[in-house]
Design an enzyme around this catalytic site. Sequence first.
Site: not given
Ligand code: TNX
Length: 519
Positions: A178, A249, A313
């Site tokens: 990440d 990420h 994301e």
């Molecule tokens: C979203 S769920 C994210 C994570 C974070 C999380 C915190 C996802 C695929 N991505 O990177 O840790 O929310 O709740």
Amino acid sequence: MDLPRPELSLVPRPRKLSPRPGRYRIDHTTRLRVTPGAETAARLLRGYLAPATGQRLEHADDGTFVLVLDATLTGLGDEGYGLTVGPHGVLLRAARATGLLRGVQTVRQLLPADALSATAGRGPVDLPGVEITDVPVHPWRGALLDVARHFQPASYLRRYVDLLALHKLNVLHLHLTDDQGWRMPVAAYPRLTEVGGHRAESMVGPAGSDRFDGRPHGGSYTRAELAGLVRYAAERGVTILPEIGLPGHVRAALAAYPQLGNHPGRRLDVWTEWGVCPNVLGVGDHVIDFFRTVLDEVLDVFPSPYVHIGGDECPADEWETSPDAAARVAREGLSGPGELHGWLLARIAAHLVRAGRRPVVWAETDTALPPGCTVMSWRDPAHAWAAARDGHDVVYADHRATYFDYARASGPGEPPAQPGQIVDLATVHALDLTPPSGEPALGGRILGAQGQLWTEFVTTPAHIEYLSFPRLCALAERVWDPASDWPDFRSRLTGHQARLAALGVPYAVPPSRPASAAV
Ligand code: TNX
């Protein structure tokens, strides 16, 4: 079904269970009879019983504790088993070796709870008379553990795997990379862990808090540790699903190899904040080649049929202003930089498909997912059904019911957690994988569900377990067989909590009083 005997308070609840008279005693006279193909299950069973009883439980052709692998048994699938316990013998049968492993966990749960403790009495133990036929409904019963935000040693991962196995969960999704850390060793690119495995400090509190703890965090696994974990998990019927996240990420990878980014001359540190990082992968051929090499090493270590490549994301801001991205958009005939996300995922997914694996991606709202990908829906259940309609297999990971980084209760006594929601035990137990009305065929696309433990706020094993249990018990119950109702689950959980307590799981009882002191 109100079960009067705590040792019959099994979690998840077996499909069919009838108490039988009498008890079977395991003592120094007990011998196992192990038929061909049942050796792995016998090894696992001995591993649990030997410390509890002080006995080695050797094989004997006339042993009365019998483990049978019989491929002609029908109706049990890959993971089902039958178990009969009476005063004169135990018979555990399955059509597949994995079914026997599930049955061994049932035997483990049938032991007196304190036999599960590391300081168990080393004397005879009794199993209650019972007749069980048990088959899971869903083949994917998982838990994600984020070891990127906060690293945990491989020795701890083994304990976590064993706790999953106790609940007949069968996938440990390891979130290995990440923005804040890269934990997977890659021989071709050593800086991924040497540089990307460490950050200077961590944000304290939620994204945007602007407060930091001022101390370094880091760690990474060796290849041997991961291979050992894979073996340990396989002995328990648990698959390790590796996740190498991209194209967002990836800040830790960009810190290690700036040429992977959209501004190759720019030095970035491993991210010390939480939230959605604006830095994402560039779209040059060298970036795709790099990740193909990374994934080839991942495939060498992890035999899992599924490999997760992230996809969540990924802001397109850097691509909007990058001449290289514009050139790629033109060359590939894409409508704009926003389409680079799906384009890049498709390139990497295709590499996995060529290698005979199944790529898994997180569902985002606006990205067309590459065909052949298995989709994890996390933002909205509607994404699960939309993906199923598009012909994808789906793993249900909706944040409202399966995000265990959200607090399990409200109140000042709760340890720090991702703000926004409460995911209490009843919410997890209400998890519903029934397809929308009128579309029953979509149900066949839902492989199952998994709980997510993101660890922005979670640094210690005790905290991991506080957030995981008993919520994972409820999740395991829903994916093994959703038929049980809430009062029935609650009454069995009371008996089951004695097992968790014997295993040293902190505060497995839903809190009715402040718990922060323990975590
Ligand atoms: C979203 S769920 C994210 C994570 C974070 C999380 C915190 C996802 C695929 N991505 O990177 O840790 O929310 O709740």
